[in-house]
Scaffold this active site. Sequence first.
Site, PDB file in Angstrom:
ATOM      1  N   ILE A 151       9.855  -0.992   2.156  1.00 55.26           N
ATOM      2  CA  ILE A 151       9.839  -1.344   0.738  1.00 55.26           C
ATOM      3  C   ILE A 151       8.436  -1.853   0.425  1.00 55.26           C
ATOM      4  O   ILE A 151       7.722  -2.325   1.307  1.00 55.26           O
ATOM      5  CB  ILE A 151      10.922  -2.388   0.363  1.00 55.26           C
ATOM      6  CG1 ILE A 151      10.832  -3.641   1.227  1.00 55.26           C
ATOM      7  CG2 ILE A 151      12.308  -1.782   0.478  1.00 55.26           C
ATOM      8  CD1 ILE A 151      11.864  -4.694   0.861  1.00 55.26           C
ATOM      9  N   ASP A 152       8.028  -1.716  -0.824  1.00 58.41           N
ATOM     10  CA  ASP A 152       6.665  -2.063  -1.210  1.00 58.41           C
ATOM     11  C   ASP A 152       6.345  -3.529  -0.920  1.00 58.41           C
ATOM     12  O   ASP A 152       7.240  -4.381  -0.866  1.00 58.41           O
ATOM     13  CB  ASP A 152       6.461  -1.812  -2.703  1.00 58.41           C
ATOM     14  CG  ASP A 152       6.473  -0.338  -3.049  1.00 58.41           C
ATOM     15  OD1 ASP A 152       6.363   0.488  -2.126  1.00 58.41           O
ATOM     16  OD2 ASP A 152       6.602  -0.022  -4.254  1.00 58.41           O
ATOM     17  N   LYS A 153       5.064  -3.798  -0.807  1.00 55.80           N
ATOM     18  CA  LYS A 153       4.577  -5.153  -0.538  1.00 55.80           C
ATOM     19  C   LYS A 153       5.190  -6.176  -1.491  1.00 55.80           C
ATOM     20  O   LYS A 153       5.649  -7.238  -1.059  1.00 55.80           O
ATOM     21  CB  LYS A 153       3.054  -5.177  -0.658  1.00 55.80           C
ATOM     22  CG  LYS A 153       2.436  -6.569  -0.595  1.00 55.80           C
ATOM     23  CD  LYS A 153       0.930  -6.515  -0.840  1.00 55.80           C
ATOM     24  CE  LYS A 153       0.342  -7.912  -0.891  1.00 55.80           C
ATOM     25  NZ  LYS A 153      -1.122  -7.875  -1.164  1.00 55.80           N
TER      26      LYS A 153
END
Length: 341
Positions: A151-153
Site C-alpha cells: 500500500i502507498d506510503k
Amino acid sequence: MNDITPEDTADTDADFTYQVDIEDIGKRLDAVLAGQLDTLSRNRVQALIRAGEVTVDGAKIVETKFRVNEGQILTLSVPEAEDPDPIGEAIPLSIVYEDSQLIVIDKPAGLVVHPGAGNWTGTLVNALIHHCGDSLSGVGGVKRPGIVHRIDKDTTGLLVVAKTDVAHQGLSAQFADHGKTGPLERAYSALVWGAPASLKGTIDANLARSHTNRQKIAVVKTSGRHAITHWQVKERFGPEDQPPLASLMECRLETGRTHQIRVHMSHINHPLIGDQDYGAGYKTKVNRLEDPLKSIIADFPRQALHAGLLAFAHPVSGETLRFESPYPADLEQLFRALQKF
C-alpha cells in the site's frame, strides 16, 4: 491483457514476460514493454534492450524500434540492482496478528513498505527484519523479503507479510486470483470530493505510467495494465439542499495496481481529499469552507485512504483469517468534521 506472470504479488519486474495483444501490433518493442511496467521508465527499458536483456519468442533483440506482432512472447530480465541490502531497524510496528507463517501489520501513514530510490532505510522491510530476524520469506528477494502486496506510503491500514516461502507462495497465489475462487478480500475506505450520482459502480480502466510525469499513473485507452475497482457510497456529506461536498466510499480491488484507487477516483471526478498528486485541482473548494472543517482539510497531509479490511485463507492451515482496522486518528478527525458539516 495477456500477462504471463502472476499479478498483484511483490510487483518485481525481473524476468517479466508478456504476450503481445492485438492492440500492440506494429508498436515499438520499447513502447510496449514500458507500457506494461509500472516501475521502469522508457529510457531504462531502452537501455535494457540494448544490453541484450530482452528476447522476442526466445530470440535476443537489441533494437529498441523493433516492431512487435500479435502473440509474440516478450521477456525482459532486469539485472539485480547493486543497491545496499536492507538492515534491521527498531521501528515500532502495530502487529494485528502473527504466527510462524505470517504477520499482519496495521501500517501507519508515512511508512514506505520496502526500500527503493530515496528510501533505503526507515521502511517496513527494515522494521520486519529487526522484528523477525532471518525468518522472513526470501521469495520476494533481498530488497522485499516476505512482501506479498503493498500500500502507498501515505495510505494507512492492513497488509500481510509472509515469514516462510510456503506462506509467500500461498498468499501470492490468492492475490493473483483476486479472490475469485477463495476468501481473499481487500476493502478500502476513501473520503472523496463530491459524490457519484449512483450508490455503487465499477471502474474498469487500464493504468500506465503518465507520459508527462513518470512519477504518476494515468488511465490509458490502449495498452497499460488491466485495473478494476468496485466502489460503493457509504455516506454523503453536506447540506441536504446542496450537492454533496464529499462522500465516504468503500473501494474493493479486483486488481492491485500502483495508485489504483487514487487514479480511478480521480478518473470519475471524485479524487481523494488530501491527494496532492491526483486531486490538487480541488484545493479551491477548501477556501470556500469555514473553520474548523476548512483548517482540518487544509492541514490534512495525505490522501484520505485507509485499507480497513483484509481477509484471506491461511496458506498452511486453510483457515479464513479476517481483520479490520479502525480509522487512524487523522482520518477519524476528518470524518467527524465532515459529518458535522
